[in-house]
Design a protein around this motif. Structure first.
Motif, PDB file in Angstrom:
ATOM      1  N   GLU A   1      -3.850  29.239  25.773  1.00  0.00           N
ATOM      2  CA  GLU A   1      -4.583  30.381  25.243  1.00  0.00           C
ATOM      3  C   GLU A   1      -5.631  29.955  24.224  1.00  0.00           C
ATOM      4  O   GLU A   1      -6.641  30.620  24.040  1.00  0.00           O
ATOM      5  CB  GLU A   1      -3.612  31.361  24.562  1.00  0.00           C
ATOM      6  CG  GLU A   1      -2.577  31.950  25.473  1.00  0.00           C
ATOM      7  CD  GLU A   1      -1.333  31.059  25.643  1.00  0.00           C
ATOM      8  OE1 GLU A   1      -1.334  29.897  25.199  1.00  0.00           O
ATOM      9  OE2 GLU A   1      -0.365  31.543  26.245  1.00  0.00           O
TER      10      GLU A   1
ATOM     11  N   ARG B   1      -4.572  36.945  19.958  1.00  0.00           N
ATOM     12  CA  ARG B   1      -3.798  38.009  20.621  1.00  0.00           C
ATOM     13  C   ARG B   1      -2.936  37.436  21.741  1.00  0.00           C
ATOM     14  O   ARG B   1      -1.758  37.748  21.867  1.00  0.00           O
ATOM     15  CB  ARG B   1      -4.745  39.087  21.175  1.00  0.00           C
ATOM     16  CG  ARG B   1      -4.028  40.246  21.859  1.00  0.00           C
ATOM     17  CD  ARG B   1      -5.001  41.185  22.561  1.00  0.00           C
ATOM     18  NE  ARG B   1      -5.906  40.540  23.498  1.00  0.00           N
ATOM     19  CZ  ARG B   1      -5.547  40.073  24.703  1.00  0.00           C
ATOM     20  NH1 ARG B   1      -4.310  40.193  25.122  1.00  0.00           N
ATOM     21  NH2 ARG B   1      -6.431  39.500  25.487  1.00  0.00           N
ATOM     22  N   ARG B   2      -3.522  36.550  22.541  1.00  0.00           N
ATOM     23  CA  ARG B   2      -2.772  35.954  23.655  1.00  0.00           C
ATOM     24  C   ARG B   2      -1.677  35.006  23.148  1.00  0.00           C
ATOM     25  O   ARG B   2      -0.579  34.963  23.711  1.00  0.00           O
ATOM     26  CB  ARG B   2      -3.739  35.253  24.602  1.00  0.00           C
ATOM     27  CG  ARG B   2      -4.607  36.290  25.329  1.00  0.00           C
ATOM     28  CD  ARG B   2      -5.702  35.746  26.241  1.00  0.00           C
ATOM     29  NE  ARG B   2      -5.401  34.508  26.896  1.00  0.00           N
ATOM     30  CZ  ARG B   2      -6.266  33.498  27.000  1.00  0.00           C
ATOM     31  NH1 ARG B   2      -7.466  33.593  26.482  1.00  0.00           N
ATOM     32  NH2 ARG B   2      -5.932  32.399  27.625  1.00  0.00           N
TER      33      ARG B   2
ATOM     34  N   ALA C   1      -0.089  35.354  20.294  1.00  0.00           N
ATOM     35  CA  ALA C   1       0.955  36.233  19.760  1.00  0.00           C
ATOM     36  C   ALA C   1       1.874  36.689  20.886  1.00  0.00           C
ATOM     37  O   ALA C   1       3.104  36.708  20.729  1.00  0.00           O
ATOM     38  CB  ALA C   1       0.336  37.433  19.046  1.00  0.00           C
ATOM     39  N   GLY C   2       1.314  37.013  22.033  1.00  0.00           N
ATOM     40  CA  GLY C   2       2.138  37.395  23.181  1.00  0.00           C
ATOM     41  C   GLY C   2       3.010  36.250  23.649  1.00  0.00           C
ATOM     42  O   GLY C   2       4.200  36.426  23.919  1.00  0.00           O
ATOM     43  N   ARG C   3       2.445  35.077  23.742  1.00  0.00           N
ATOM     44  CA  ARG C   3       3.211  33.902  24.190  1.00  0.00           C
ATOM     45  C   ARG C   3       4.367  33.580  23.248  1.00  0.00           C
ATOM     46  O   ARG C   3       5.474  33.257  23.693  1.00  0.00           O
ATOM     47  CB  ARG C   3       2.275  32.703  24.288  1.00  0.00           C
ATOM     48  CG  ARG C   3       2.970  31.394  24.572  1.00  0.00           C
ATOM     49  CD  ARG C   3       1.931  30.320  24.771  1.00  0.00           C
ATOM     50  NE  ARG C   3       2.442  29.007  24.504  1.00  0.00           N
ATOM     51  CZ  ARG C   3       1.676  27.962  24.268  1.00  0.00           C
ATOM     52  NH1 ARG C   3       0.374  28.072  24.261  1.00  0.00           N
ATOM     53  NH2 ARG C   3       2.200  26.796  24.030  1.00  0.00           N
TER      54      ARG C   3
ATOM     55  N   ARG D   1       5.771  35.666  21.170  1.00  0.00           N
ATOM     56  CA  ARG D   1       6.511  36.902  20.890  1.00  0.00           C
ATOM     57  C   ARG D   1       6.401  37.327  19.431  1.00  0.00           C
ATOM     58  O   ARG D   1       7.392  37.663  18.784  1.00  0.00           O
ATOM     59  CB  ARG D   1       7.961  36.774  21.319  1.00  0.00           C
ATOM     60  CG  ARG D   1       8.078  36.511  22.811  1.00  0.00           C
ATOM     61  CD  ARG D   1       9.490  36.277  23.235  1.00  0.00           C
ATOM     62  NE  ARG D   1       9.503  35.748  24.577  1.00  0.00           N
ATOM     63  CZ  ARG D   1      10.007  36.387  25.613  1.00  0.00           C
ATOM     64  NH1 ARG D   1      10.532  37.553  25.472  1.00  0.00           N
ATOM     65  NH2 ARG D   1       9.989  35.832  26.804  1.00  0.00           N
TER      66      ARG D   1
END
Length: 177
Positions: A5, A32-33, A35-37, A39
Motif C-alpha cells: 500500500e 487509509r489502505r 490502516a485497513g491492512r 486493522r
C-alpha cells in the motif's frame, strides 16, 4: 504478489558507499489502505527520515519513522490514539538461503534484521509501514477499559470464573494415591 500500500522502491544498484538520505511520507490514500491492512481505525501520519549506504554486498538502512494512528481498544472497541517514534535499522542482502521443509534454520542476532533485495530493489515504504505496525501496542486499552471490564463480569472481576471455582475445590478433593 500484491503490491504494498505504501511502496517506495529504490534500485539497489543506485546505492553506493557514500551515504544517501531520503525522506518518505505516506499519502492519505496510502495511510487509509495501511490502516485497513493493519486493522487500525486510522493512520493520521506516517513518515520517515532514512540513511542508505552500501557496505560490501549489503545495503544498510537506518533512521527514524514516526506516525500517528488510532487503534481499537481490545476491551471496548473505543478509539485509542497512538503516536510513535520508531528507530529503523535493517540490512538488505541479495539472495537469502532457502531451507527445505524439514531443514532447521538457525539465525544469528545479525540475521534477525536482514531482509532480501527483491528483483534488484529495496522497498523503503514497506519497511517503514511494517516497522511502524510492529511497534504499536498489540493490546491497546482505552482509559476506561478496566471499569468496562469489571462491569461486564458478574463479580466485578475480583475472582470469579473457572480458576476461582478450582480454588474453591482445593482441599475438598482427596489427593490421588
Amino acid at each position: 504478489m500484491i503490491a504494498p500500500e505504501f511502496s517506495r522502491p529504490v534500485e539497489a544498484s543506485t546505492i553506493g558507499a557514500e551515504p544517501r538520505s531520503m525522506e518518505i511520507v505516506a499519502g492519505e490514500d496510502e495511510r487509509r489502505r495501511l490502516a485497513g491492512r493493519f486493522r487500525l481505525a486510522a493512520i493520521g501520519r506516517l513518515e520517515a527520515g532514512l540513511r542508505l549506504v552500501r557496505r560490501g554486498e549489503a545495503i544498510h538502512v537506518e533512521g527514524m519513522a514516526s506516525g500517528e494512528a488510532v487503534q481499537h481498544c481490545v476491551v471496548t472497541g473505543d478509539p485509542v490514539p497512538a503516536a510513535l517514534e520508531v528507530p529503523v535499522a535493517v540490512r538488505f542482502v541479495a539472495g537469502t538461503p532457502a531451507a527445505g521443509p524439514d531443514e532447521e534454520v538457525e539465525l544469528s542476532a545479525e540475521d534477525l534484521d536482514t531482509l532480501p533485495i527483491e528483483d534488484g530493489r529495496i522497498d523503503l515504504g514497506e519497511l517503514v509501514a511494517e516497522s511502524f505496525a510492529l511497534a504499536l501496542d498489540p493490546y491497546p486499552r482505552a482509559p476506561h477499559a478496566d471499569a468496562a471490564l469489571a462491569a461486564a463480569v458478574p463479580d466485578g472481576g475480583t475472582g470469579g470464573g473457572a480458576f476461582a471455582a478450582l480454588a474453591a475445590l482445593k482441599g475438598r478433593i482427596p489427593p490421588a494415591d
